[in-house]
Design an enzyme around this catalytic site. Sequence first.
Site, PDB file in Angstrom:
ATOM      1  N   ASP A  47       0.859  -1.169   0.000  1.00 14.73           N
ATOM      2  CA  ASP A  47       0.000   0.000   0.000  1.00 14.73           C
ATOM      3  C   ASP A  47       0.906   1.234   0.000  1.00 14.73           C
ATOM      4  O   ASP A  47       2.089   1.143   0.367  1.00 14.73           O
ATOM      5  CB  ASP A  47      -0.888  -0.043   1.250  1.00 14.73           C
ATOM      6  N   ASP A  49      -0.240   5.000   0.927  1.00 19.01           N
ATOM      7  CA  ASP A  49      -0.502   6.059   1.906  1.00 19.01           C
ATOM      8  C   ASP A  49      -0.263   5.589   3.330  1.00 19.01           C
ATOM      9  O   ASP A  49      -0.869   4.616   3.794  1.00 19.01           O
ATOM     10  CB  ASP A  49      -1.937   6.554   1.765  1.00 19.01           C
TER      11      ASP A  49
END
Length: 295
Positions: A47, A49
């Site tokens: 991922d 963020d």
Amino acid sequence: MPSPDKPRRAPDLQRRSVLAGEAAAAAAEVETALTGPADPAVAAFFDVDNTVMQGASIFHLARGLHRRDFFTTKDLLTAMWMQAYFRIAGVEDPDHIAETRNSALGFIAGHTVTELEELGEEIFDEAMAHRIWPGTRALAQLHLDQGHRVWLVTAAPIEIARIIARRLGLTGAMGTVSEVEDGVYTGRLVGDLLHGPAKAEAIRALAAREGLDLARCSAYSDSVNDLPMLGLVGDPCAINPDARLRAHARAQGWRIRDYRTGRKAARAGLVASTLAGAAGGAVAAALAVRGRRRP
């Protein structure tokens, strides 16, 4: 009492997730980052963020585009309000999800792909490069050194995801894909945002295409929203986790890595990331349809 047609909408949301995941996997371009012999069956999925980057990449992108008159302050404030409401009250409401998506896309249609890509390069240098977590970057490099492929999996537009992956020397990226006609965005997403279940669908599609053994693969995220992705692989790891993901990871015996410094800093970072998410999440759909307004 739920309206009679509510149950029929769940399959539509699932269909959108599948379409978004398949589109993201199809759009993923394999880079030439590996320098050693690759283990073709193993990959790591990150991922972005608050996992690879401090804060929300889409928020940093939105601020940079706003400074360049990509959209108006009113547009940005409207997107912030819609995303804040979406997070608080509309997460499970298909009607509100559709309304948020459609409203956010209204001011972005008709912009070009090329200009967003060019601006994305500039904005990475000025707003994102110094926000990469060194610890997470080291984990990604460790996989590369072992001959594993490393992919970013993010709700950000695929063009921006590719820029981040290329600048970090990773294998490639999967992100939200938007419909394009003659180099111009139509204002429609292919499926939906690459978020939650859609990330898992993207990984499944990529694994089928690339011959990956998911039981030998790794996945990294900060958010409980990414449990579908983390649960797909044999080696899940929580990075800078939110409270719910931390509890789940501990219960499951997953690895946990926290690169935030100090409890106060961590709490401040969580508040900042929440605000950034509120600002950036709604415009994620808009910016995923990429490009800049024509004069």
